[in-house]
Design a protein around this motif. Structure first.
Motif, PDB file in Angstrom:
ATOM      1  N   GLN A 137      -4.254-121.397  51.432  1.00 28.38           N
ATOM      2  CA  GLN A 137      -5.462-121.448  50.608  1.00 28.38           C
ATOM      3  C   GLN A 137      -6.471-120.412  51.083  1.00 28.38           C
ATOM      4  OE1 GLN A 137      -6.640-125.489  51.121  1.00 28.38           O
ATOM      5  NE2 GLN A 137      -5.047-126.295  49.777  1.00 28.38           N
ATOM      6  N   ALA A 138      -6.631-120.311  52.421  1.00 27.62           N
ATOM      7  CA  ALA A 138      -7.589-119.348  52.959  1.00 27.62           C
ATOM      8  C   ALA A 138      -7.219-117.943  52.518  1.00 27.62           C
ATOM      9  CB  ALA A 138      -7.614-119.434  54.484  1.00 27.62           C
ATOM     10  N   SER A 139      -5.936-117.629  52.572  1.00 26.95           N
ATOM     11  CA  SER A 139      -5.480-116.288  52.238  1.00 26.95           C
ATOM     12  C   SER A 139      -5.647-116.002  50.747  1.00 26.95           C
ATOM     13  CB  SER A 139      -4.024-116.133  52.666  1.00 26.95           C
ATOM     14  OG  SER A 139      -3.545-114.881  52.278  1.00 26.95           O
ATOM     15  N   MET A 140      -5.230-116.978  49.919  1.00 27.50           N
ATOM     16  CA  MET A 140      -5.410-116.809  48.475  1.00 27.50           C
ATOM     17  C   MET A 140      -6.900-116.734  48.150  1.00 27.50           C
ATOM     18  SD  MET A 140      -2.196-117.329  47.187  1.00 27.50           S
ATOM     19  CE  MET A 140      -1.478-118.559  46.141  1.00 27.50           C
ATOM     20  N   GLY A 141      -7.713-117.456  48.944  1.00 23.21           N
ATOM     21  CA  GLY A 141      -9.146-117.519  48.697  1.00 23.21           C
ATOM     22  C   GLY A 141      -9.841-116.176  48.847  1.00 23.21           C
ATOM     23  N   VAL A 142      -9.317-115.298  49.705  1.00 26.28           N
ATOM     24  CA  VAL A 142      -9.931-113.974  49.824  1.00 26.28           C
ATOM     25  C   VAL A 142      -9.258-112.976  48.899  1.00 26.28           C
ATOM     26  CG1 VAL A 142     -10.802-114.270  52.162  1.00 26.28           C
ATOM     27  CG2 VAL A 142      -8.502-113.366  51.819  1.00 26.28           C
ATOM     28  N   PHE A 178     -13.990-123.428  52.415  1.00 26.39           N
ATOM     29  CA  PHE A 178     -13.332-124.722  52.265  1.00 26.39           C
ATOM     30  C   PHE A 178     -14.013-125.806  53.089  1.00 26.39           C
ATOM     31  CE2 PHE A 178     -10.363-121.508  51.097  1.00 26.39           C
ATOM     32  CZ  PHE A 178      -9.656-122.046  50.049  1.00 26.39           C
ATOM     33  N   ASN A 229     -11.113-123.016  58.037  1.00 26.40           N
ATOM     34  CA  ASN A 229      -9.693-122.643  58.112  1.00 26.40           C
ATOM     35  C   ASN A 229      -9.526-121.155  58.388  1.00 26.40           C
ATOM     36  OD1 ASN A 229     -10.634-121.834  55.638  1.00 26.40           O
ATOM     37  ND2 ASN A 229      -8.886-122.541  54.475  1.00 26.40           N
ATOM     38  N   PHE A 243      -7.984-117.701  59.827  1.00 28.83           N
ATOM     39  CA  PHE A 243      -6.605-117.269  60.051  1.00 28.83           C
ATOM     40  C   PHE A 243      -6.313-117.330  61.550  1.00 28.83           C
ATOM     41  CE2 PHE A 243      -7.700-114.446  56.294  1.00 28.83           C
ATOM     42  CZ  PHE A 243      -7.101-115.287  55.375  1.00 28.83           C
TER      43      PHE A 243
END
Lengths: 309, 197
Positions: A188-193, B30, B34, B36
């Motif tokens: 989610q974090a990766s898709m979020g950016v 979020f 979270n 990386f």
């Protein structure tokens, strides 16, 4: 009249350590015994092999490892076996690693959870349990006969491909589990950016899963390294056993139709009638075990390095 | 689902809308921090890099961390793992990461619910500064927080259908001052006066 017990008294009595815990002690003893039994069997096996092979290894030293196969027990070495096993392992890793990780990535990251994907996953698990001799037959039918024009028949390529197919299900399962262990928050974090699915998998998910995937690959290599049955069917023979002249180039032999591997040597030597081959067999097993240990150690070092970065 | 979510007149649920492109315009923070599992620097640099930026990432990383009020705390340890930061710092790192790709809108899904009051205060101060450049949409269950940080408030409630399915729906949307003093819907008033929730 006796004083009523206070709450503190009751609590103190209730919390007091009870007597001897019989059931718990028995259970932990039984569990310890199961551990000791399995360790005992392993140790017996190792001691038997080492005492059998230590004579040969002590007498011959490195020459047992660097000498080629020979019909004369005093001169026989396992060089072709080592080279063959290493070459086979290289083919297995080159084929099974990318295909296995790719298949796992598709199953875990792209495929929807339908009845069909669950059917496929269940069958991959079943395939991992198929006896290796069956894969040998498959290798014979597909890689030696059907694709013979590509692999050259009973060559080390056909043997390596057979072993790769044999370990592919294990590879897929361990890689799948490694990918599943990556938390969704990361995706989610990766898709979020603004990363695409592929960028997310390539730059975030795979690096996190890599140590676990590498561990799975080690197990896979170890499995392939010790297999003999599929190789027997797919064409490994003790090629130069009774005919080899010393000084034939190794690469010539590897490129030749005929190849061998350490487990094949063990298998063949164990069947020889001469007493001397008993010790040679044990010594060959020792070499096989040491190489397996070396592979494991190398992979652990590799994994730790990946984990640190 | 009924209704639509419009962004400059485009329905974001439209069939021809690419979610990846939407996420490049709308940043997301979020509920749980979270970051990386990489260095602090790489956390910020990842978004701009995949968006095709190659040069000047150092300046961008510094600028993003400054805007997220984190630069002074991490400027000497940009190469260390983001997991070494505290929860509040991690959340500010996530905000820095979100603004590094210069979105128009920041979507924050209960960004303080996993943080202590002091870290929450810092995030709220930060949000106040960021409103100069970004539209912030924050989801919160904390009424005081909604009253503190927002200019306009939308009140959502849940209806339980006949078969037990839960459907969220928009009850009221207005200036924050009006929602909290003089709401026009009874359900909103019940909620802000603490009759339920």
């Amino acid at each position: 009249m006796a004083a009523l017990p206070t709450t503190a008294d009751v609590v103190a009595t209730n919390l007091k350590r009870r007597g001897f815990d019989m059931a718990g002690t028995v259970l932990s003893t039984v569990l310890l015994l199961t551990l000791l039994a399995s360790l005992g069997i392993l140790v017996t096996l190792l001691v038997d092999v080492f005492t059998g092979g230590i004579g040969v290894l002590a007498d011959r030293g490195w020459s047992f490892v660097t000498d080629p196969l020979s019909p004369t027990p005093a001169k026989a070495g396992v060089l072709q076996g080592i080279m063959g096993s290493i070459a086979l392992t290289a083919i297995v890793v080159l084929v099974a690693f990318p295909v296995g990780v790719g298949a796992a990535a598709y199953l875990e990251e792209y495929a929807r959870d339908t009845r069909f994907t669950r059917f496929v996953t269940a069958n991959i698990r079943n395939l991992a349990g198929v006896p290796s001799i069956v894969y040998g037959l498959l290798g014979l039918a597909v890689f030696v006969k059907l694709a013979g024009s590509l692999t050259g028949g009973r060559t080390i390529i056909a043997g390596g491909l057979t072993l790769a197919v044999l370990v592919l299900p294990i590879m897929i399962i361990t890689a799948s589990e490694a990918l599943r262990a990556v938390p969704d928050e990361l995706r989610q974090a990766s898709m979020g950016v603004g990363a695409t699915k592929w960028e997310t998998i390539r730059h975030q998910v795979l690096p996190v899963a890599l140590p676990a995937i590498l561990t799975g690959t080690v197990l896979t290599i170890a499995r392939a390294f010790g297999e003999s049955a599929p190789l027997l069917l797919a064409g490994a023979v003790l090629s130069s056993f009774f005919t080899s002249a010393d000084g034939v180039s190794l690469f010539e032999r590897l490129a030749d139709e005929k190849y061998t591997a350490l487990p094949i040597i063990v298998f063949n030597w164990a069947r020889q009638p001469q007493e001397e081959f008993r010790a040679l067999t044990a010594a060959a097993i020792v070499v096989l075990l040491v190489l397996l240990l070396a592979i494991n150690a190398a992979a652990i070092v590799l994994r730790d390095r990946f984990e640190r970065t | 689902m009924s209704g639509s979510v419009g962004y400059h007149g485009v329905d974001l649920y439209g069939a021809e809308v690419d979610p990846v492109q939407v996420r490049r315009h709308i940043g997301m923070v979020f509920q749980k921090p979270n970051p990386f599992p990489k260095s602090i620097y790489e956390n910020i640099a990842f978004g701009p890099r995949i968006a095709g930026m190659k040069s000047d990432l150092d300046d961008l990383v510094e600028d993003s961390l400054r805007r997220a009020a984190l630069w002074d705390e991490v400027k000497d340890k940009l190469d260390e793992s983001a997991f070494a930061l505290s929860g509040g710092q991690q959340q500010r790192l996530c905000i820095a990461r979100a603004i590094a790709t210069s979105p128009d809108v920041l979507l924050m899904d209960e960004p303080c619910s996993a943080l202590d009051p002091i870290a929450t205060l810092r995030i709220e101060e930060l949000m106040d500064e960021l409103t100069a450049d970004y539209t912030i949409i924050i989801v919160t269950h904390n009424m005081q927080q909604a009253a503190r940080v927002s200019h306009r408030t939308a009140f959502f409630n849940v209806e339980v259908g006949d078969t037990g399915q839960r459907t969220g729906h928009l009850v009221e949307f207005d200036e924050t001052g009006k929602i909290f003093t003089n709401p026009s819907v009874q359900a909103t008033e019940d909620y802000i006066t603490g009759r339920f929730g």
